[in-house]
Design a protein around this motif. Structure first.
Motif, PDB file in Angstrom:
ATOM      1  N   ARG B  31       0.729  -1.585   0.051  1.00  0.00           N
ATOM      2  CA  ARG B  31       0.216   0.140  -0.027  1.00  0.00           C
ATOM      3  C   ARG B  31       0.742   1.409   0.101  1.00  0.00           C
ATOM      4  O   ARG B  31       0.540   2.158  -0.868  1.00  0.00           O
ATOM      5  N   PHE B  34       7.912   3.172   3.288  1.00  0.00           N
ATOM      6  CA  PHE B  34       7.873   5.076   3.813  1.00  0.00           C
ATOM      7  C   PHE B  34       9.254   4.742   4.171  1.00  0.00           C
ATOM      8  O   PHE B  34       9.843   3.743   4.491  1.00  0.00           O
ATOM      9  N   THR B  49       6.795   9.019   1.529  1.00  0.00           N
ATOM     10  CA  THR B  49       5.732   8.091   1.408  1.00  0.00           C
ATOM     11  C   THR B  49       5.786   8.115  -0.889  1.00  0.00           C
ATOM     12  O   THR B  49       5.799   8.776  -0.647  1.00  0.00           O
ATOM     13  N   TYR B  51       4.238   4.864  -3.503  1.00  0.00           N
ATOM     14  CA  TYR B  51       2.814   4.204  -3.779  1.00  0.00           C
ATOM     15  C   TYR B  51       3.332   3.428  -4.844  1.00  0.00           C
ATOM     16  O   TYR B  51       2.397   1.935  -4.406  1.00  0.00           O
ATOM     17  N   SER B  91       3.205  -0.639   4.319  1.00  0.00           N
ATOM     18  CA  SER B  91       2.063  -0.738   4.730  1.00  0.00           C
ATOM     19  C   SER B  91       1.621  -1.732   4.370  1.00  0.00           C
ATOM     20  O   SER B  91       1.934  -1.795   2.773  1.00  0.00           O
ATOM     21  N   TYR B  98      -2.134  -5.481   7.767  1.00  0.00           N
ATOM     22  CA  TYR B  98      -3.029  -4.534   8.042  1.00  0.00           C
ATOM     23  C   TYR B  98      -3.032  -3.517   9.336  1.00  0.00           C
ATOM     24  O   TYR B  98      -3.197  -4.039  10.437  1.00  0.00           O
ATOM     25  N   GLY B  99      -2.816  -2.263   9.007  1.00  0.00           N
ATOM     26  CA  GLY B  99      -2.760  -1.960  10.869  1.00  0.00           C
ATOM     27  C   GLY B  99      -2.261  -1.767  10.983  1.00  0.00           C
ATOM     28  O   GLY B  99      -1.798  -1.471  12.239  1.00  0.00           O
ATOM     29  N   LYS B 100      -0.777  -1.588  10.802  1.00  0.00           N
ATOM     30  CA  LYS B 100       0.512  -1.655  11.003  1.00  0.00           C
ATOM     31  C   LYS B 100       1.921  -1.147  10.014  1.00  0.00           C
ATOM     32  O   LYS B 100       1.648  -1.272   8.506  1.00  0.00           O
ATOM     33  N   LEU B 101       2.903  -0.574  10.191  1.00  0.00           N
ATOM     34  CA  LEU B 101       3.569  -0.289   9.591  1.00  0.00           C
ATOM     35  C   LEU B 101       4.711  -1.276   9.670  1.00  0.00           C
ATOM     36  O   LEU B 101       5.495  -1.826  11.312  1.00  0.00           O
TER      37      LEU B 101
END
Lengths: 112, 113
Positions: B31, B34, B49, B51, B91, B98-101
């Motif tokens: 996703r 970074f 960031t 992508y 991510s 999902y929900g973390k780096l």
């Protein structure tokens, strides 16, 4: 204005004690995190909350309990502290769970 | 398994000596990729960031690039104040990430005057 602030910055405590670390963000983000950085500087996720709902709970001892009273706050309570809990704990926030995260200055926890 | 590896672990440069840091990743459904900078005693500071493959971002002496397997942080004519640990993270929009780096172990950059 500090975007992500956590308190205290330093915490020295004895084994067996219970302690809390507080975190607040003023960025209007929906997602907040707790990360642990060990002595080798490796950053590892502990917990992640999105809109006050727990979405990530990594293999962390259940002595660690996060609490999110609202979207701007995520606190970490640790029971029965052990020597191995000594580390730097970082709070962070992001707009959504997969976006760039912004970190606080860290809390250096030393258990003696 | 999703993972990220940074190299080298440490890099020492003379002021003005350009170089690159590498971040190799394996992730299903990237996703975002970074880059962060971390100074001693401080929290990680967000830099870039990225992508999608082919994307580039620049800020002062730093330029980040992304391919399907790697990201590079190019440092042009570094100065001593660029000395820090540089962290790469990714991510994932779904699955167990999902929900973390997820972070790499970092590259410690030292720039000598």
């Amino acid at each position: 204005d500090t975007a992500v602030s956590q308190t205290p910055k330093y915490l020295v405590t004895q084994m067996g004690n219970d302690k809390s670390i507080k975190c607040e963000q003023n960025l209007g983000h929906d997602t907040m995190y707790w990360y642990k950085q060990d002595s080798k500087k490796f950053l590892k996720i502990m917990f992640s909350y999105n809109n006050k709902e727990l979405i990530i709970n990594e293999t962390v001892p259940n002595r660690f309990s996060p609490k999110s009273p609202d979207k701007a706050h995520l606190n970490l309570h640790i029971n029965s502290l052990e020597l191995g809990d000594s580390a730097v704990y970082f709070c962070a926030s992001s707009q959504v769970p997969y976006a760039e995260a912004f970190f606080g200055q860290g809390t250096r926890l030393t258990v003696v | 398994e999703d993972q990220v590896t940074q190299s080298p672990e440490a890099l020492r440069l003379q002021e003005g000596e350009s170089s690159s840091l590498n971040c190799s990743y394996t992730v299903s459904g990237l996703r975002g990729l970074f880059w962060y900078r971390q100074d001693p005693g401080k929290g990680p500071e967000f830099l870039f960031t990225l992508y999608s493959a082919g994307e580039e971002k620049e800020k002062e002496r730093l330029k980040a690039t992304l391919t399907k397997k790697e990201s590079f942080l190019h440092i042009t004519a570094p100065k001593p104040e660029d000395s820090a640990t540089y962290l790469c993270a990714f991510s994932n929009a779904g699955g167990t990430s999902y929900g973390k780096l997820t972070f790499g172990q970092g590259t410690i950059l030292t720039v000598h005057p």
